[in-house]
Motif scaffolding. Structure first.
Motif, PDB file in Angstrom:
ATOM      1  N   GLN A 268      10.841  -6.602  70.099  1.00 21.51           N
ATOM      2  CA  GLN A 268       9.692  -5.780  69.696  1.00 21.51           C
ATOM      3  C   GLN A 268       8.400  -6.574  69.807  1.00 21.51           C
ATOM      4  O   GLN A 268       7.320  -5.999  69.912  1.00 21.51           O
ATOM      5  CB  GLN A 268       9.874  -5.288  68.253  1.00 21.51           C
ATOM      6  CG  GLN A 268      11.033  -4.327  68.044  1.00 21.51           C
ATOM      7  CD  GLN A 268      10.953  -3.104  68.914  1.00 21.51           C
ATOM      8  OE1 GLN A 268      10.009  -2.312  68.805  1.00 21.51           O
ATOM      9  NE2 GLN A 268      11.923  -2.929  69.795  1.00 21.51           N
ATOM     10  N   GLN A 269       8.536  -7.898  69.797  1.00 17.04           N
ATOM     11  CA  GLN A 269       7.382  -8.768  69.971  1.00 17.04           C
ATOM     12  C   GLN A 269       7.159  -9.011  71.465  1.00 17.04           C
ATOM     13  O   GLN A 269       8.080  -8.917  72.275  1.00 17.04           O
ATOM     14  CB  GLN A 269       7.617 -10.107  69.279  1.00 17.04           C
ATOM     15  CG  GLN A 269       8.122 -10.005  67.849  1.00 17.04           C
ATOM     16  CD  GLN A 269       8.693 -11.314  67.366  1.00 17.04           C
ATOM     17  OE1 GLN A 269       8.237 -12.383  67.739  1.00 17.04           O
ATOM     18  NE2 GLN A 269       9.716 -11.234  66.533  1.00 17.04           N
TER      19      GLN A 269
ATOM     20  N   GLY B  28       8.538 -17.761  72.576  1.00 12.75           N
ATOM     21  CA  GLY B  28       9.390 -17.217  71.530  1.00 12.75           C
ATOM     22  C   GLY B  28      10.678 -18.014  71.419  1.00 12.75           C
ATOM     23  O   GLY B  28      11.246 -18.429  72.430  1.00 12.75           O
TER      24      GLY B  28
ATOM     25  N   ASN C 135       6.749 -11.598  74.190  1.00 12.75           N
ATOM     26  CA  ASN C 135       6.992 -13.011  74.454  1.00 12.75           C
ATOM     27  C   ASN C 135       6.940 -13.247  75.964  1.00 12.75           C
ATOM     28  O   ASN C 135       7.815 -12.775  76.693  1.00 12.75           O
ATOM     29  CB  ASN C 135       8.371 -13.429  73.921  1.00 12.75           C
ATOM     30  CG  ASN C 135       8.432 -13.417  72.406  1.00 12.75           C
ATOM     31  OD1 ASN C 135       7.749 -14.188  71.753  1.00 12.75           O
ATOM     32  ND2 ASN C 135       9.243 -12.529  71.848  1.00 12.75           N
TER      33      ASN C 135
END
Length: 217
Positions: free
Chosen positions: A73-74, A31, A76
């Motif tokens: 929220q992702q 990320g 990574n």
């Protein structure tokens, strides 16, 4: 194998943080977390009038908190960032009056400390003259009036507070040794850095030597 899950790049205004972050992301993936500031109108007003300092710093905290919330929220497994969440405190110490900073500090910590923090920091070291040259080259109109004294004060802020704020390894790199004309050798040098398990301390890294004694990836 890379020893670190979250690598942040720090340094003064114009040090080359975003450029290096994008380069490392291109080679190592993961990320990519880049500082967002173009929409902070209070920052542009602050450069014209120091009375807008508190507005600018509070806006930075709000914007960073929102960005970090969205980003995390992702999922990574590996992160490259061009700032640490708590960098706001370094600038606020310089830009705010003491009574303003006393009000600001607990708010900033409350909003930013709860997010994941880097486990390795690369600190880009540049001379004030090099910083001014880079600022001129990138041509952001609101930065062009930035004085040498202001850049010196931010440099002092990093030297005095960054190394006290975080409890992770900090590697000081001479930014002028980052030779983007040799991308494979540069990536290989950083791969060796990221594979090394550093103790929590501040240390200098001779990137030029690493590039001369490494095999391109």
């Amino acid at each position: 194998m890379i020893q670190y899950k979250y690598i942040a790049i720090e340094g003064n205004i114009g040090a080359g943080k975003s450029t290096l972050a994008k380069f490392l992301h291109n080679y190592f993936g993961g990320g990519l977390l880049l500082e967002e500031f173009e929409d902070n109108d209070s920052l542009k007003e602050f450069y014209e009038n120091p009375d807008f300092a508190l507005n600018a710093e509070l806006q930075f905290v709000l914007d960073r908190s929102h960005q970090l919330y969205r980003f995390h929220q992702q999922v990574n497994n590996f992160i490259i960032a061009d700032y640490i969440p708590l960098k706001s405190l370094i600038f606020a110490r310089k830009n705010l009056r003491l009574e303003e900073f006393k009000l600001y500090e607990p708010i900033a910590k409350k909003m930013l400390e709860g997010y994941p923090q880097p486990d390795l920091i690369l600190y880009l070291d540049r001379s004030i003259e090099e910083l001014q040259e880079n600022i001129t080259k990138r041509g952001r109109s609101y930065e062009l009036s930035m004085s040498k004294d202001y850049l010196n004060s931010i440099q002092d802020g990093y030297e005095n507070y960054l190394f006290e704020m975080v409890n992770v390894p900090i590697l000081k790199v001479k930014a002028k040794e980052i030779d983007l004309r040799k991308p494979a050798q540069l990536a290989s040098a950083f791969q060796r850095i990221f594979q090394t398990d550093y103790a929590t301390a501040v240390r200098n890294v001779d990137l030029k030597v690493l590039m001369e004694n490494t095999t391109a990836i």
